[in-house]
Write a protein that holds these residues in place. Structure first.
Motif, mmCIF file in Angstrom:
data_model
loop_
_atom_site.group_PDB
_atom_site.id
_atom_site.type_symbol
_atom_site.label_atom_id
_atom_site.label_comp_id
_atom_site.label_asym_id
_atom_site.label_seq_id
_atom_site.Cartn_x
_atom_site.Cartn_y
_atom_site.Cartn_z
ATOM 1 N N ASN A 2 42.507 25.649 48.216
ATOM 2 C CA ASN A 2 41.641 25.637 47.056
ATOM 3 C C ASN A 2 41.901 26.884 46.219
ATOM 4 O OD1 ASN A 2 39.558 25.668 45.221
ATOM 5 N ND2 ASN A 2 37.955 25.271 46.722
ATOM 6 N N ASN A 3 42.343 26.710 44.962
ATOM 7 C CA ASN A 3 42.654 27.849 44.091
ATOM 8 C C ASN A 3 41.422 28.646 43.709
ATOM 9 O OD1 ASN A 3 45.394 27.464 44.097
ATOM 10 N ND2 ASN A 3 45.370 26.122 42.316
ATOM 11 N N ASN A 4 40.247 28.073 43.884
ATOM 12 C CA ASN A 4 39.016 28.793 43.568
ATOM 13 C C ASN A 4 38.638 29.796 44.646
ATOM 14 O OD1 ASN A 4 38.684 27.344 41.191
ATOM 15 N ND2 ASN A 4 37.574 25.703 42.230
ATOM 16 N N ASN A 5 39.344 29.768 45.766
ATOM 17 C CA ASN A 5 39.012 30.652 46.869
ATOM 18 C C ASN A 5 40.147 31.638 47.162
ATOM 19 O OD1 ASN A 5 37.321 31.660 48.821
ATOM 20 N ND2 ASN A 5 38.105 30.296 50.404
ATOM 21 N N LYS A 6 40.808 32.121 46.102
ATOM 22 C CA LYS A 6 41.865 33.116 46.263
ATOM 23 C C LYS A 6 41.237 34.472 46.551
ATOM 24 C CE LYS A 6 45.175 31.183 42.987
ATOM 25 N NZ LYS A 6 45.873 31.471 41.724
ATOM 26 N N PRO A 7 41.922 35.298 47.320
ATOM 27 C CA PRO A 7 41.385 36.643 47.554
ATOM 28 C C PRO A 7 41.412 37.462 46.266
ATOM 29 C CG PRO A 7 43.549 36.392 48.566
ATOM 30 C CD PRO A 7 43.172 35.054 48.030
ATOM 31 N N ASP A 8 40.460 38.346 46.135
ATOM 32 C CA ASP A 8 40.430 39.248 44.988
ATOM 33 C C ASP A 8 41.448 40.362 45.137
ATOM 34 O OD1 ASP A 8 38.335 37.956 43.564
ATOM 35 O OD2 ASP A 8 36.877 38.864 44.913
ATOM 36 N N LEU A 9 41.822 40.669 46.372
ATOM 37 C CA LEU A 9 42.746 41.759 46.642
ATOM 38 C C LEU A 9 43.449 41.495 47.957
ATOM 39 C CD1 LEU A 9 43.727 44.732 46.074
ATOM 40 C CD2 LEU A 9 41.772 45.454 47.453
ATOM 41 N N THR A 10 44.741 41.797 47.988
ATOM 42 C CA THR A 10 45.508 41.721 49.223
ATOM 43 C C THR A 10 46.266 43.026 49.375
ATOM 44 O OG1 THR A 10 45.778 39.337 48.997
ATOM 45 C CG2 THR A 10 47.299 40.461 50.483
ATOM 46 N N LEU A 11 46.100 43.690 50.512
ATOM 47 C CA LEU A 11 46.800 44.941 50.790
ATOM 48 C C LEU A 11 47.642 44.780 52.045
ATOM 49 C CD1 LEU A 11 44.002 47.630 50.281
ATOM 50 C CD2 LEU A 11 45.894 47.122 48.763
ATOM 51 N N GLU A 54 46.130 59.979 47.545
ATOM 52 C CA GLU A 54 46.340 59.144 46.363
ATOM 53 C C GLU A 54 45.006 58.938 45.668
ATOM 54 O OE1 GLU A 54 48.059 55.582 48.074
ATOM 55 O OE2 GLU A 54 50.077 56.296 47.623
ATOM 56 N N ILE A 55 45.049 58.789 44.351
ATOM 57 C CA ILE A 55 43.857 58.463 43.582
ATOM 58 C C ILE A 55 44.140 57.165 42.837
ATOM 59 C CG2 ILE A 55 44.563 59.933 41.650
ATOM 60 C CD1 ILE A 55 41.548 60.403 41.123
ATOM 61 N N HIS A 56 43.177 56.270 42.898
ATOM 62 C CA HIS A 56 43.290 54.959 42.259
ATOM 63 C C HIS A 56 42.172 54.867 41.220
ATOM 64 C CE1 HIS A 56 45.817 53.924 45.748
ATOM 65 N NE2 HIS A 56 44.915 54.630 46.423
ATOM 66 N N ALA A 57 42.528 54.646 39.963
ATOM 67 C CA ALA A 57 41.538 54.580 38.887
ATOM 68 C C ALA A 57 41.324 53.130 38.476
ATOM 69 C CB ALA A 57 42.008 55.403 37.687
ATOM 70 N N PHE A 58 40.070 52.772 38.272
ATOM 71 C CA PHE A 58 39.704 51.407 37.918
ATOM 72 C C PHE A 58 38.792 51.419 36.692
ATOM 73 C CE2 PHE A 58 40.529 51.437 42.424
ATOM 74 C CZ PHE A 58 41.175 50.240 42.678
ATOM 75 N N LYS A 59 39.055 50.532 35.752
ATOM 76 C CA LYS A 59 38.128 50.329 34.636
ATOM 77 C C LYS A 59 36.922 49.519 35.104
ATOM 78 C CE LYS A 59 41.536 50.422 30.943
ATOM 79 N NZ LYS A 59 42.190 49.655 29.869
ATOM 80 N N ASN A 60 37.165 48.618 36.039
ATOM 81 C CA ASN A 60 36.131 47.730 36.548
ATOM 82 C C ASN A 60 35.595 48.281 37.865
ATOM 83 O OD1 ASN A 60 35.061 45.553 38.232
ATOM 84 N ND2 ASN A 60 35.635 44.222 36.531
ATOM 85 N N LYS A 61 34.328 48.646 37.884
ATOM 86 C CA LYS A 61 33.734 49.253 39.087
ATOM 87 C C LYS A 61 33.650 48.274 40.250
ATOM 88 C CE LYS A 61 31.428 52.893 36.631
ATOM 89 N NZ LYS A 61 30.267 53.690 36.396
ATOM 90 N N ASP A 62 33.491 46.982 39.960
ATOM 91 C CA ASP A 62 33.474 45.996 41.044
ATOM 92 C C ASP A 62 34.828 45.942 41.753
ATOM 93 O OD1 ASP A 62 30.831 45.311 40.605
ATOM 94 O OD2 ASP A 62 31.322 43.594 39.329
ATOM 95 N N SER A 63 35.905 46.052 40.979
ATOM 96 C CA SER A 63 37.248 46.063 41.575
ATOM 97 C C SER A 63 37.445 47.295 42.443
ATOM 98 C CB SER A 63 38.317 46.026 40.481
ATOM 99 O OG SER A 63 38.267 44.812 39.788
ATOM 100 N N ALA A 64 36.906 48.421 41.985
ATOM 101 C CA ALA A 64 36.989 49.653 42.781
ATOM 102 C C ALA A 64 36.240 49.490 44.097
ATOM 103 C CB ALA A 64 36.426 50.829 41.990
ATOM 104 N N GLU A 65 35.081 48.861 44.043
ATOM 105 C CA GLU A 65 34.297 48.626 45.266
ATOM 106 C C GLU A 65 35.064 47.739 46.239
ATOM 107 O OE1 GLU A 65 31.461 49.935 46.280
ATOM 108 O OE2 GLU A 65 30.928 50.995 44.440
ATOM 109 N N ILE A 66 35.691 46.694 45.728
ATOM 110 C CA ILE A 66 36.474 45.794 46.585
ATOM 111 C C ILE A 66 37.627 46.558 47.223
ATOM 112 C CG2 ILE A 66 38.060 43.815 46.566
ATOM 113 C CD1 ILE A 66 36.195 42.570 44.419
ATOM 114 N N PHE A 67 38.333 47.352 46.429
ATOM 115 C CA PHE A 67 39.452 48.131 46.959
ATOM 116 C C PHE A 67 38.960 49.111 48.026
ATOM 117 C CE2 PHE A 67 42.366 51.746 46.923
ATOM 118 C CZ PHE A 67 43.567 51.110 47.160
#
Length: 104
Positions: A2-11, A54-67
Motif C-alpha cells: 500500500n503506497n499510503n503506508n510508506k515510511p516517512d524516513l529510512t536510515l 553531525e548537525i541536521h537542520a530541518f525546516k519542518n519540526k515534525d520531520s526533525a522529531e521523526i529523525f
C-alpha cells in the motif's frame, strides 16, 4: 504494498553507529545533533573508534522529531549489541560532553 503506508524516513543501521542524539526545536529551524562512529569503508564492517559530530537542520519540526526519534531507537539497539560496546566505551567522555553541550 500500500503506497499510503510508506515510511516517512529510512536510515541505514550499517553506515555509522549512532552513539548519542539530542535536539533543539526552539528556533525557526529544528536541529538534531548526532554523535556517531563512521564506517571505515563501504566494504568492511569496521568503524572508526573516534566519534564524529553531525548537525541536521530541518525546516519542518515534525520531520526533525521523526529523525531524532528514529536515531534514538537505533541507539537503543546499538547499546545492546556486544559488537558495539567498545565504541561506546571508547567515546564515553565524548558522549557525556556531547549530551551536556547540546541540552542547553
Amino acid at each position: 504494498m500500500n503506497n499510503n503506508n510508506k515510511p516517512d524516513l529510512t536510515l541505514s543501521m550499517d553506515d555509522k553507529i549512532y552513539l548519542a542524539v539530542t535536539k533543539n526545536t526552539d528556533s525557526k529551524f529544528a536541529f538534531v545533533f548526532t554523535l556517531a562512529c563512521l564506517k571505515m569503508d563501504k566494504n568492511s564492517n569496521s568503524y572508526n573508534m573516534n566519534a564524529t559530530r553531525e548537525i541536521h537542520a530541518f525546516k519542518n519540526k515534525d520531520s526533525a522529531e521523526i529523525f531524532h526519534d528514529t536515531v534514538e531507537q537505533i541507539i537503543e539497539v546499538n547499546l545492546t549489541n556486544k559488537n558495539y560496546q567498545a565504541l561506546f566505551a571508547a567515546n564515553e567522555k565524548i558522549i557525556d560532553g556531547f549530551i551536556n553541550d547540546n541540552q542547553r
